[in-house]
Design a protein around this motif. Structure first.
Motif, short mmCIF file in Angstrom:
data_model
loop_
_atom_site.label_atom_id
_atom_site.label_comp_id
_atom_site.label_asym_id
_atom_site.label_seq_id
_atom_site.Cartn_x
_atom_site.Cartn_y
_atom_site.Cartn_z
N CYS A 43 0.86 -1.18 0.00
CA CYS A 43 0.00 0.00 0.00
C CYS A 43 0.90 1.23 0.00
N PRO A 44 0.74 2.15 -0.96
CA PRO A 44 1.65 3.29 -1.03
C PRO A 44 1.62 4.15 0.23
N LEU A 45 0.42 4.34 0.79
CA LEU A 45 0.32 5.13 2.01
C LEU A 45 0.97 4.40 3.18
N GLY A 46 0.70 3.10 3.29
CA GLY A 46 1.32 2.31 4.35
C GLY A 46 2.83 2.28 4.23
N GLY A 47 3.33 2.23 2.99
CA GLY A 47 4.76 2.23 2.77
C GLY A 47 5.41 3.53 3.21
N ILE A 48 4.76 4.65 2.86
CA ILE A 48 5.28 5.96 3.27
C ILE A 48 5.25 6.08 4.79
N GLU A 49 4.17 5.62 5.41
CA GLU A 49 4.09 5.66 6.87
C GLU A 49 5.17 4.81 7.51
N ALA A 50 5.44 3.64 6.91
CA ALA A 50 6.47 2.76 7.46
C ALA A 50 7.85 3.41 7.39
N VAL A 51 8.14 4.09 6.29
CA VAL A 51 9.42 4.78 6.15
C VAL A 51 9.56 5.88 7.19
N ILE A 52 8.49 6.67 7.35
CA ILE A 52 8.52 7.78 8.30
C ILE A 52 8.62 7.27 9.73
N ARG A 108 -11.80 19.65 -5.36
CA ARG A 108 -10.69 18.80 -5.79
C ARG A 108 -9.49 19.66 -6.22
N ASP A 109 -9.48 20.90 -5.77
CA ASP A 109 -8.45 21.84 -6.19
C ASP A 109 -7.42 22.03 -5.08
N GLY A 110 -6.41 21.17 -5.07
CA GLY A 110 -5.26 21.33 -4.17
C GLY A 110 -5.64 21.49 -2.71
N ALA A 111 -5.43 22.70 -2.18
CA ALA A 111 -5.68 22.95 -0.76
C ALA A 111 -7.14 22.85 -0.39
N ASN A 112 -8.03 22.94 -1.38
CA ASN A 112 -9.47 22.82 -1.09
C ASN A 112 -9.90 21.36 -0.94
N ASP A 113 -9.04 20.44 -1.32
CA ASP A 113 -9.36 19.02 -1.21
C ASP A 113 -9.10 18.56 0.22
N SER A 114 -10.16 18.30 0.96
CA SER A 114 -10.02 17.92 2.37
C SER A 114 -9.22 16.63 2.54
N ARG A 115 -9.23 15.76 1.51
CA ARG A 115 -8.46 14.52 1.60
C ARG A 115 -6.97 14.82 1.70
N ASN A 116 -6.52 15.88 1.03
CA ASN A 116 -5.11 16.23 1.10
C ASN A 116 -4.71 16.69 2.50
N TRP A 117 -5.63 17.36 3.18
CA TRP A 117 -5.36 17.77 4.56
C TRP A 117 -5.26 16.54 5.47
N VAL A 118 -6.15 15.57 5.23
CA VAL A 118 -6.09 14.34 6.02
C VAL A 118 -4.81 13.57 5.71
N LEU A 119 -4.39 13.59 4.44
CA LEU A 119 -3.14 12.94 4.05
C LEU A 119 -1.96 13.60 4.77
N GLY A 120 -1.95 14.92 4.81
CA GLY A 120 -0.90 15.62 5.53
C GLY A 120 -0.90 15.30 7.01
N ALA A 121 -2.10 15.25 7.60
CA ALA A 121 -2.22 14.91 9.03
C ALA A 121 -1.75 13.49 9.29
N THR A 122 -2.00 12.58 8.32
CA THR A 122 -1.54 11.20 8.46
C THR A 122 -0.03 11.13 8.53
N VAL A 123 0.63 11.88 7.66
CA VAL A 123 2.10 11.89 7.65
C VAL A 123 2.64 12.50 8.94
N THR A 125 1.18 12.83 11.98
CA THR A 125 0.94 12.02 13.17
C THR A 125 1.83 10.78 13.19
N THR A 126 2.12 10.23 12.02
CA THR A 126 3.05 9.10 11.95
C THR A 126 4.43 9.51 12.43
N ALA A 127 4.88 10.69 12.00
CA ALA A 127 6.19 11.19 12.42
C ALA A 127 6.21 11.50 13.91
N ALA A 128 5.09 12.03 14.42
CA ALA A 128 5.04 12.43 15.82
C ALA A 128 4.98 11.24 16.77
#
Length: 296
Positions: A43-52, A108-123, A125-128
């Motif tokens: 899973c690309p997201l899981g892989g990124i989380e594992a690296v972080i 679906r326009d960059g910063a207006n896409d709430s999924r991108n904010w959740v993606l950023g929060a995922t990264v 929180t994984t680091a924290a």
């Protein structure tokens, strides 16, 4: 057989492959990491989380991520329609999408896409916290974990709290959070970013068969698209990078004018992200203020 039925069978088949792996110990993994030996299409997201989380990069992980990127570049966000268990669970629970649930172009326009904010929060929180936080509530992982827990009940008579906790979280995400896929899913956001590389299997309209191109008022393809894509009004539509290849538009088209060719024929450049149309066809499908339609 309608594509909706095929998608259901595909999602069930994914869980079936997990069951086969558990039964005969193939070691091929789950949707979070299919693979053989040390190489997995993770899973690309899981892989990124594992690296972080581990602060470690290993070659097999990079190879697995490269495999996923290549697959998404080839088929776009097809996993969201054909492999993700959420659409299957929605059918099981009878949760139907409402028109208000569909994303709009501005959302679906960059910063207006709430999924991108959740993606950023995922990264973050994984680091924290030092572990993949989102994996605790990921509906894909929870579905597989629930399936495995049920399997262990029948195989080993092993009953754990996961049989209660995991399904409860899934019900919350699937039934109560009806906009999970369009507003919250960080995996969908990541796949959407990668799928900007995708140029294959995109929906294309045959101008000689399309009712709207012939001057009719048909707009059924736009009405049924769960991602809010309108092939005839690209300027007012969500980008084709968000297409999940679900085929709803193809199934509902009364003129059978929509197809998913490997590569659409391009005769002239038009709006970003859409197949090209010949000038004569474009003129036939335009009103005074409209952009060219996606044709092939």
């Amino acid at each position: 057989m309608k594509l909706a039925t095929k998608r259901t069978l595909a999602a069930v088949g994914v869980l079936g492959l997990v069951g086969v792996g558990l039964a005969v110990h193939t070691g091929t993994g789950t949707p979070s990491a299919w693979g053989i030996a040390d190489i997995a299409a993770i899973c690309p997201l899981g892989g990124i989380e594992a690296v972080i989380a581990s602060r470690t990069i290993v070659p097999p992980l990079l190879i697995g991520l490269a495999v996923v990127v290549a697959l998404v570049a080839l088929v776009g966000r097809a996993f969201c329609a054909w492999g993700c268990p959420v659409p299957l669970l929605r059918r099981v629970f009878g949760v139907k999408e409402r028109p208000a649930d569909k994303p709009r172009p501005a959302e679906r326009d960059g910063a207006n896409d709430s999924r991108n904010w959740v993606l950023g929060a995922t990264v973050l929180t994984t680091a924290a916290f030092g572990f993949p936080v989102f994996c605790l509530i990921c509906p894909v992982g929870l579905t597989v974990a629930t399936f495995v827990a049920l399997w262990r009940v029948f195989q080993f008579s092993e009953v754990t709290l996961s049989l209660l906790v995991f399904p409860l979280i899934l019900v919350l995400e699937v039934v109560l959070l009806r906009k999970w896929c369009h507003r919250f899913c960080p995996l969908g956001a990541l796949l959407g970013l990668i799928s900007r590389l995708n140029r294959t299997f995109r929906p294309a309209v045959a101008e000689d068969a399309c009712l709207q191109c012939a001057g009719g008022t048909c707009s059924r393809c736009a009405e049924v698209c769960p991602e809010g894509i309108d092939l005839h009004h690209p300027a007012e539509s969500v980008s084709l990078a968000e297409c999940t290849k679900c085929g709803e538009c193809k199934d509902v088209c009364p003129a059978h004018a929509i197809s998913f060719p490997f590569l659409a024929r391009k005769k002239a450049p038009v709006s970003e992200g859409l197949p090209a149309a010949s000038p004569s066809t474009a003129e036939a499908c335009l009103s005074e203020d409209e952009e060219p339609v996606a044709l092939a």
